[in-house]
Design an enzyme around this catalytic site. Structure first.
Site, short mmCIF file in Angstrom:
data_model
loop_
_atom_site.label_atom_id
_atom_site.label_comp_id
_atom_site.label_asym_id
_atom_site.label_seq_id
_atom_site.Cartn_x
_atom_site.Cartn_y
_atom_site.Cartn_z
CB THR A 46 -0.92 0.00 1.23
OG1 THR A 46 -1.72 -1.19 1.21
CG2 THR A 46 -1.83 1.22 1.26
CE1 TYR A 135 2.02 -8.52 2.75
CE2 TYR A 135 3.69 -6.82 2.42
CZ TYR A 135 2.42 -7.29 2.20
OH TYR A 135 1.53 -6.56 1.45
CE LYS A 165 0.28 -6.56 5.57
NZ LYS A 165 -0.28 -7.07 4.30
N GLY A 190 -4.57 -10.59 6.59
CA GLY A 190 -4.32 -9.45 5.71
C GLY A 190 -5.13 -9.39 4.45
CG ASP A 192 -8.18 -5.13 3.68
OD1 ASP A 192 -7.23 -5.88 4.02
OD2 ASP A 192 -8.08 -3.90 3.63
CD GLU A 193 -10.26 -7.39 -1.06
OE1 GLU A 193 -9.84 -6.79 -2.06
OE2 GLU A 193 -9.51 -7.79 -0.14
CB SER A 209 -4.88 -0.81 1.81
OG SER A 209 -5.73 -1.68 1.08
#
Length: 302
Positions: A46, A135, A165, A190, A192-193, A209
């Site tokens: 991001t 990550y 992450k 990690g 979001d959707e 983000s």
């Protein structure tokens, strides 16, 4: 310490000429705290890290550290395709942030999990007193390794490894990773959707983000889930998905999402190539589309 609640994947504030605007970070941090964000993940996807120089990434690290607040946990992504650069960034961050993280090298992609562990081990050793997060974002890094296996091997190789992450929609691997060594590791979700899908899996910490923009909405989803009001929670998750889809359709989510911050009162400036920078008029049109799906101002960060 296990990080809990929402962690915002931070944008890299810029001036209109495309240079960094680190002076904006003080206002940005206050905005995030006001919206109950518990941490910042800087210099990540991001944050345009692939479009920044090593020196620019250091400037961002320094600016966040100078505006550090007790209630805002700072994680600095120091990953790089060049191992030496990654180690330099880790060493620089060692006395400035609360934790560091790396994604896997993504051009000459790693073909063995042992190589990933070697890479992480060398970087983590440059900031041995800081917690280290791997990550995991295989869609962009190409390192599509099993994270349960990674943790089982890496916990004996990387003394300061504390978690992952986990930016992947493989919920089976996520669940198994959470259970490694009796739940020892902090697995930050990690994606979001599918925030709502992580809740019955026992997720307690998230990095993303859209937590910059929609923190109140996500906390409401969590509240509704805990009350058993799944239909309402699912409706809000659908709105969050449509937010991403609408912004993405205007030229790509990363750049358009960064510009949307201006409508929330925090002007993060333009994005660097190849991301898209829109006009105020464009965002007025976007707001009309968001209003039409019922994504009203009370769901947005303020």
């Amino acid at each position: 310490m296990k990080i809990k609640n929402l962690v915002a994947a931070a944008y890299a504030p810029m001036l209109n000429n495309g240079t960094l605007n680190t002076a904006k970070i003080k206002e940005y941090s206050q905005f995030l705290i006001r919206n109950k964000i518990s941490g910042v993940f800087m210099n990540g996807s991001t944050g345009d890290f692939t479009s920044l120089s090593t020196e620019e990434r250091k400037q961002i690290t320094l600016a966040w550290s100078q505006n550090k607040k007790e209630d805002l946990y700072l994680i600095d992504h120091v990953g790089h395709t060049n191992l030496r650069e990654a180690k330099e960034l880790a060493s620089y961050a060692a006395d400035k942030v609360d934790a560091i993280s790396v994604l896997a090298p993504y051009y000459f992609r790693l073909n063995k999990i042992e190589k990933l562990i070697q890479y992480c081990k060398e970087v983590a050793a440059c900031a041995p007193n800081l917690p280290f997060y791997y990550y995991h974002i295989p869609a962009l890094s190409g390192a599509n390794f099993n994270m349960q296996e990674f943790l089982k091997i890496a916990e004996n190789e990387i003394p300061n490894l504390v978690g992952i992450k986990f930016t992947n929609n493989n919920l089976i691997d996520y669940q198994h990773s959470k259970k490694v060594s009796d739940g020892k590791f902090n697995i930050l979700f990690g994606y979001d959707e599918i925030f709502i899908n992580s809740l019955p899996m026992g997720a307690t910490g998230w990095v993303g983000s859209t937590y910059n923009h929609l923190a109140p909405l996500y906390y409401k989803i969590k509240e509704l889930f805990e009350k058993g009001e799944m239909e309402k929670a699912t409706d809000l998750q659908t709105k969050a998905i449509r937010f991403v889809e609408i912004l993405d359709s205007k030229g790509g989510f990363n750049g358009v999402g960064k510009g949307f911050m201006r409508t929330l009162g925090v002007d993060c400036g333009p994005s660097r190539f190849p991301h898209t920078t829109l006009t105020d008029s464009d965002y007025a049109d976007i707001q009309k589309e968001l209003d039409a799906i019922g994504l009203t101002t009370n769901f947005f960060s303020k």
